[in-house]
Design a protein around this motif. Structure first.
Motif, mmCIF file in Angstrom:
data_model
loop_
_atom_site.group_PDB
_atom_site.id
_atom_site.type_symbol
_atom_site.label_atom_id
_atom_site.label_comp_id
_atom_site.label_asym_id
_atom_site.label_seq_id
_atom_site.Cartn_x
_atom_site.Cartn_y
_atom_site.Cartn_z
ATOM 1 N N ASP A 167 0.200 12.871 1.208
ATOM 2 C CA ASP A 167 -1.754 13.696 1.081
ATOM 3 C C ASP A 167 -1.813 13.103 2.529
ATOM 4 N N ALA A 168 -1.482 12.101 2.937
ATOM 5 C CA ALA A 168 -1.646 11.192 4.101
ATOM 6 C C ALA A 168 -0.542 10.047 4.789
ATOM 7 N N PRO A 169 -0.016 11.336 4.908
ATOM 8 C CA PRO A 169 1.638 10.392 5.641
ATOM 9 C C PRO A 169 1.030 9.691 7.164
ATOM 10 N N LEU A 170 1.474 8.392 8.041
ATOM 11 C CA LEU A 170 1.131 7.655 8.718
ATOM 12 C C LEU A 170 2.113 8.694 9.839
ATOM 13 N N VAL B 222 5.586 10.588 7.269
ATOM 14 C CA VAL B 222 6.118 9.659 6.747
ATOM 15 C C VAL B 222 5.935 8.997 5.806
ATOM 16 N N SER B 223 5.711 9.249 4.789
ATOM 17 C CA SER B 223 5.354 8.788 3.546
ATOM 18 C C SER B 223 5.770 7.785 3.525
ATOM 19 N N GLY B 224 5.607 6.221 2.259
ATOM 20 C CA GLY B 224 6.138 5.680 1.379
ATOM 21 C C GLY B 224 5.685 4.034 1.269
ATOM 22 N N GLU C 10 1.142 -1.251 -0.089
ATOM 23 C CA GLU C 10 -0.285 0.254 0.196
ATOM 24 C C GLU C 10 0.898 1.346 -0.281
ATOM 25 N N VAL C 11 0.712 2.231 -0.590
ATOM 26 C CA VAL C 11 1.578 3.283 -0.724
ATOM 27 C C VAL C 11 0.496 4.096 0.490
ATOM 28 N N ILE C 12 1.610 5.068 0.727
ATOM 29 C CA ILE C 12 1.044 5.294 2.024
ATOM 30 C C ILE C 12 1.630 7.808 1.623
ATOM 31 N N GLY C 13 1.074 7.554 1.012
ATOM 32 C CA GLY C 13 1.450 9.604 0.718
ATOM 33 C C GLY C 13 1.612 10.805 0.974
#
Length: 313
Positions: free
Chosen positions: A253-256, A264-266, A248-251
């Protein structure tokens, strides 16, 4: 062929399974003593039937046994608290110690990650059953990416496969496994959760691994995970991926939000595992038992092989 005598402290589920593995599978070890604290334990009764010297007087009883002087390596399958006392006495007498508790006095050891790197240390720690099952997957992601920000594992065990030692070590389990996710797995931040499932019939050990990484691509990550699973299967044949690796891509625009790191995104990778035990002592659902004792046996067997080779040379 000459073998190295070993002792096992702890006549519960883990210690008894390990004893049977030593007697059936080890190339370089032989049983020298089985040590417990409950004279009515099944482990001590089985050891006696197999003509293994026993004592129900714990570490102090071991020290008084005639067989003690010939024992060169001792597995401790008790509890983190008891291991502190046991290790001090064993180190005083120059014994090699393989720690199956979460005490983590010695360096963390997972055969497929750091194998023989710490094999000559006087005490090596086998992390936890959940760590043995899941951290190889975290490490597999780490070696295929540029940055491994986070690693989280959820280990679900059948309640019947968790004896009193495991239950007494729940806090240590989470702390030790979380630390090993970072030290061995390579994650900047690690988290571990254990679930004792009371369902009937008892379910197989199931583990879920989550990682958040940056750099690398999905194909490389998936290939690394499958390669690692095959490596673990060499000593735990019942170790397998339950489903295809999920991404799953974490963009941006909605980082964890990662505690201690920030937003962080990733790429989020999810690995679903099942561990079926060899049923040497407990039923096959107790994969948590099997992977821990199998990893300890591989580690001790490699050490014994090195010692015997040096003596022959």
């Amino acid at each position: 062929m000459k073998k190295v005598k070993c002792g096992i402290i702890g006549s519960g589920n883990i210690g008894t399974d390990l004893m049977i593995k030593v007697m059936r599978k080890s190339k370089h070890l032989e049983m020298g003593a089985m040590i417990g604290i409950d004279p009515e334990s099944d482990g001590l009764a089985r050891a006696a039937r197999m003509h293994v010297p026993t004592t129900h007087e714990g570490i102090e009883g071991l020290l008084r046994m005639p067989a003690y002087q010939d024992i060169r390596v001792v597995f401790d399958a008790t509890s983190a608290k008891a291991h502190l006392h046991n290790n001090a006495l064993l180190q005083r007498d120059g014994k090699k110690v393989i720690d199956l508790t979460p005490a983590a006095i010695g360096p963390f050891t997972i055969p497929v990650i750091n194998g023989d790197a710490n094999i000559d240390e006087p005490n090596v720690n086998m992390v936890t059953c959940g760590g043995q099952a899941t951290i190889p997957m975290i490490y597999a992601v780490k070696r295929a990416v540029g940055r491994l920000v986070y690693g989280e594992i959820v280990a679900s065990l059948a309640s019947k496969s968790a004896g009193p030692g495991t239950r007494a070590n729940i806090d240590e389990f989470t702390e030790t496994t979380s630390k090993a996710i970072e030290i061995l797995g390579g994650a900047e931040r690690g988290k571990a959760i254990i679930i004792l499932n009371p369902a009937e019939p008892p379910p197989m050990m199931r583990d879920t691994v989550f990682t958040l990484s940056q750099g690398g691509d999905r194909a490389a990550i998936e290939a690394s995970i499958h390669e690692m699973a095959a490596a673990v299967q060499k000593y735990v044949p019942g170790y397998r991926l339950k489903q295809s690796v999920q991404f799953e891509v974490i963009g941006d625009d909605a980082p964890l939000r990662i505690p201690g790191i920030g937003f962080v995104s990733g790429l989020k990778t999810t690995v679903l595992l099942e561990v079926e035990g060899a049923a040497h002592y407990l039923p096959a659902y107790a994969g948590n038992l099997d992977i821990m004792t199998s990893a300890a046996l591989v580690t001790a067997d490699h050490w014994a092989a090195r010692i015997l080779a040096k003596e022959i040379a």
